[in-house]
Design an enzyme around this catalytic site. Structure first.
Site, PDB file in Angstrom:
ATOM      1  N   GLU A 119       0.834  -1.209   0.000  1.00  0.00           N
ATOM      2  CA  GLU A 119       0.000   0.000   0.000  1.00  0.00           C
ATOM      3  C   GLU A 119       0.868   1.259   0.000  1.00  0.00           C
ATOM      4  O   GLU A 119       0.490   2.277  -0.573  1.00  0.00           O
ATOM      5  CB  GLU A 119      -0.961  -0.003   1.200  1.00  0.00           C
ATOM      6  CG  GLU A 119      -1.935  -1.196   1.244  1.00  0.00           C
ATOM      7  CD  GLU A 119      -2.734  -1.419  -0.034  1.00  0.00           C
ATOM      8  OE1 GLU A 119      -2.966  -0.448  -0.780  1.00  0.00           O
ATOM      9  OE2 GLU A 119      -3.109  -2.574  -0.306  1.00  0.00           O
ATOM     10  N   HIS A 166       1.533   2.177  -3.584  1.00  0.00           N
ATOM     11  CA  HIS A 166       0.417   2.957  -4.151  1.00  0.00           C
ATOM     12  C   HIS A 166       0.488   4.401  -3.649  1.00  0.00           C
ATOM     13  O   HIS A 166       0.303   5.352  -4.402  1.00  0.00           O
ATOM     14  CB  HIS A 166      -0.929   2.359  -3.700  1.00  0.00           C
ATOM     15  CG  HIS A 166      -1.325   1.101  -4.406  1.00  0.00           C
ATOM     16  ND1 HIS A 166      -1.504   1.026  -5.759  1.00  0.00           N
ATOM     17  CD2 HIS A 166      -1.600  -0.152  -3.932  1.00  0.00           C
ATOM     18  CE1 HIS A 166      -1.877  -0.215  -6.099  1.00  0.00           C
ATOM     19  NE2 HIS A 166      -1.934  -0.947  -5.005  1.00  0.00           N
ATOM     20  N   GLU A 203      -0.651  -0.549  -9.855  1.00  0.00           N
ATOM     21  CA  GLU A 203      -0.205  -1.830  -9.310  1.00  0.00           C
ATOM     22  C   GLU A 203       1.288  -2.046  -9.587  1.00  0.00           C
ATOM     23  O   GLU A 203       1.969  -2.733  -8.825  1.00  0.00           O
ATOM     24  CB  GLU A 203      -1.065  -2.952  -9.899  1.00  0.00           C
ATOM     25  CG  GLU A 203      -1.101  -4.219  -9.079  1.00  0.00           C
ATOM     26  CD  GLU A 203      -1.746  -4.081  -7.699  1.00  0.00           C
ATOM     27  OE1 GLU A 203      -2.392  -3.046  -7.422  1.00  0.00           O
ATOM     28  OE2 GLU A 203      -1.593  -5.008  -6.896  1.00  0.00           O
TER      29      GLU A 203
HETATM   30 ZN    ZN Z   1      -2.616  -2.937  -5.030  1.00  0.00          ZN
END
Ligand code: ZN
Length: 499
Positions: free
Chosen positions: A262, A265, A291
């Protein structure tokens, strides 16, 4: 006129970001009793935002700005802003407001039913609802007719510019490389991962994860981490990006790698050009590119030997009783164990994309009418048997495991995960070419080189370029599986003594 456009976009954006705050709260702290009111509040906000995003005045403004746009070079920020805003507008007006409202109501009801049906292993109770979801999905695609493949408009929502035909070809090439690699590794003795499956104090686990992502470059003064049952990242502004995690007392990898994922991201979002704030250019550009960043920091960096040369002695110091006598090589093999498994989100790097391809193919079969919803469990199990050599004991760990089809449309939901892995291989190959000493930097705990390179070449551009445009700019070519396969082979051959 441009100022008018920015004003309108900022208003729409404010509504969407407030909606994101409501969603974040719902997934973290909202007491269960608050669910119904929250659903209503979120729907109200979404409706107002949708009205503004499809307002005819916005369309006229974009038309009026066309001559100005044409007078600029294509990569001028203003030209990109008008181009991306128009693309979003033309997409938004395709779907009738009633359709959107009707589907949202259906989707939230389906999600509630799935929450109950999965633990009860009750796929049958979801069949009528899922048939309606499939009908909604086909209708959503029809609004964009003509198309080459019925999934294309749905794929385009997540991965702008990608099409089923191209993705199928790329996935087939990836599978042809992955299948023999997976088979070779699985023929070797499995990695011993008992060292990471011991009791570990959860507060210490969380603190260690934070130490790593701070070293990566996640900015805690412009973000924070909370708990959620399904970890996610959400953005309220370029200066407020939230991540979540979950922690298991008997598995070191759960909180650690979801945190690194995370954070990948989040660093992409935090790195966007602040001048794009409140416009169509802010935020990550596609599911696949997003991603690519989570997987880079989780896997390519986060499960590399170089990184643990630096961090493993520190981890041993935090957990001396559990890891004090475990050598680095044993730990490194443990966090890179390859196995036949049932759950996509727990799968290792080598088999992960095989899980995704099964879902992508089944989505296309459902949309094409080759597969009936009621036959989904059998089709799912047949593919797991043939592709991964394993069958789920029940639908809980089979076709009920991912929420995507039970909370959204069927189509476009999964390809981004594998596109992301492929793209991560291409971007990292370019980063290595620019920084030949990258492993040495990482092994000494320095991530600023890689983070800076990614900010410069990728993060700052936010949504200005599509995935295909970014690939062209950064790697000089189109989507290609070669670098990702080369990365996997280079990493796993020595780990598992493959010849
Ligand atoms: Zn992801």
């Amino acid at each position: 006129m441009l100022a008018d456009l920015k004003l309108r976009l900022a208003e729409i954006d404010d509504l969407n970001r407030v909606g994101a705050i409501l969603g974040w709260d719902q997934s973290t702290y909202l007491p269960s009793g608050g669910g119904a009111a929250r659903g209503r509040q979120s729907a109200t906000l979404a409706r107002i935002a949708q009205e503004k995003a499809t307002d005819k005045g916005l369309g006229r403004l974009l038309d009026d700005l066309a001559p100005y746009e044409a007078s600029l070079p294509a990569d001028h920020d203003d030209a990109a802003l008008i181009r991306v805003a128009r693309r979003n507008y033309l997409k938004a007006i395709k779907l009738p407001v009633e359709f959107v409202g009707e589907f949202q109501e259906h989707a939230s009801a389906m999600y509630m039913r799935w929450m109950a049906a999965r633990p009860a292993n009750d796929f049958a109770s979801l069949v009528p609802g899922l048939e309606r979801t499939l009908d909604f999905s086909r209708r959503a695609a029809e609004y964009f007719a003509p198309y080459e493949h019925i999934a294309d408009p749905l794929i385009d929502y997540a991965d702008q510019g990608m099409k089923a035909r191209g993705i199928r070809a790329v996935f087939a090439e990836l599978r042809a490389g992955l299948a023999p690699l997976a088979a070779a590794i699985l023929s070797r003795p499995p990695a011993d991962d008992s060292c990471i499956k011991q009791p570990f104090d959860t507060d210490k686990q969380l603190a260690f994860g934070k130490t790593i992502i701070e070293a990566y470059g996640f900015d805690f003064s412009r973000g924070r981490q909370d708990f959620a049952p399904h970890p996610f990242c959400t953005t309220f502004s370029v200066d407020d990006v939230r991540i979540t995690t979950r922690v298991k007392p008997n598995d070191l990898t759960e909180a650690l790698f979801s945190t690194l994922h995370e954070a990948g991201h989040a660093m992409y979002e935090q790195g966007g050009n602040p001048a794009y704030e409140g416009t169509s250019l802010q935020g990550g550009t596609s599911a696949g590119v997003h991603e690519s960043q989570s997987r880079t920091w989780e896997n390519i960096v986060g499960r590399s030997r170089a990184m643990w040369i630096h961090f493993y002695p520190r981890l041993q110091a935090v957990f001396p009783a559990q890891l004090g006598d475990v050598p680095l090589d044993v730990f490194h093999r443990a966090i890179n164990k390859v196995e036949r498994s049932l759950i996509r989100t727990d799968a290792d790097e080598v088999t992960y994309n095989l899980h995704v391809m099964i879902r992508f193919d089944l989505e296309l079969d459902l949309l094409e009418g080759k597969l009936a919803v009621r036959d989904l469990p059998q089709a799912w199990n047949a593919r797991y048997a043939s592709d991964l050599g394993i069958t789920a004991p029940d639908d809980r760990d089979g076709c009920l495991q991912d929420m995507h089809w039970y909370a959204g449309l069927i189509g476009g939901a999964f390809q981004g995960y594998t596109l992301g892995n492929i793209i991560s291989g291409q971007f990292m190959a370019a980063a290595r070419a620019a920084m030949p000493d990258l492993d040495a930097q990482i092994a000494s705990g320095h991530f600023a080189g890689l983070h800076g390179w990614l900010r410069e070449n990728l993060y700052q551009h936010a949504s200005k370029y599509t995935a295909n445009e970014l690939l062209q700019r950064i790697t000089g070519g189109p989507l290609s599986v070669g670098p990702y396969l080369a990365y996997l082979r280079g990493k796993y051959s020595p780990l598992f003594d493959l010849s």
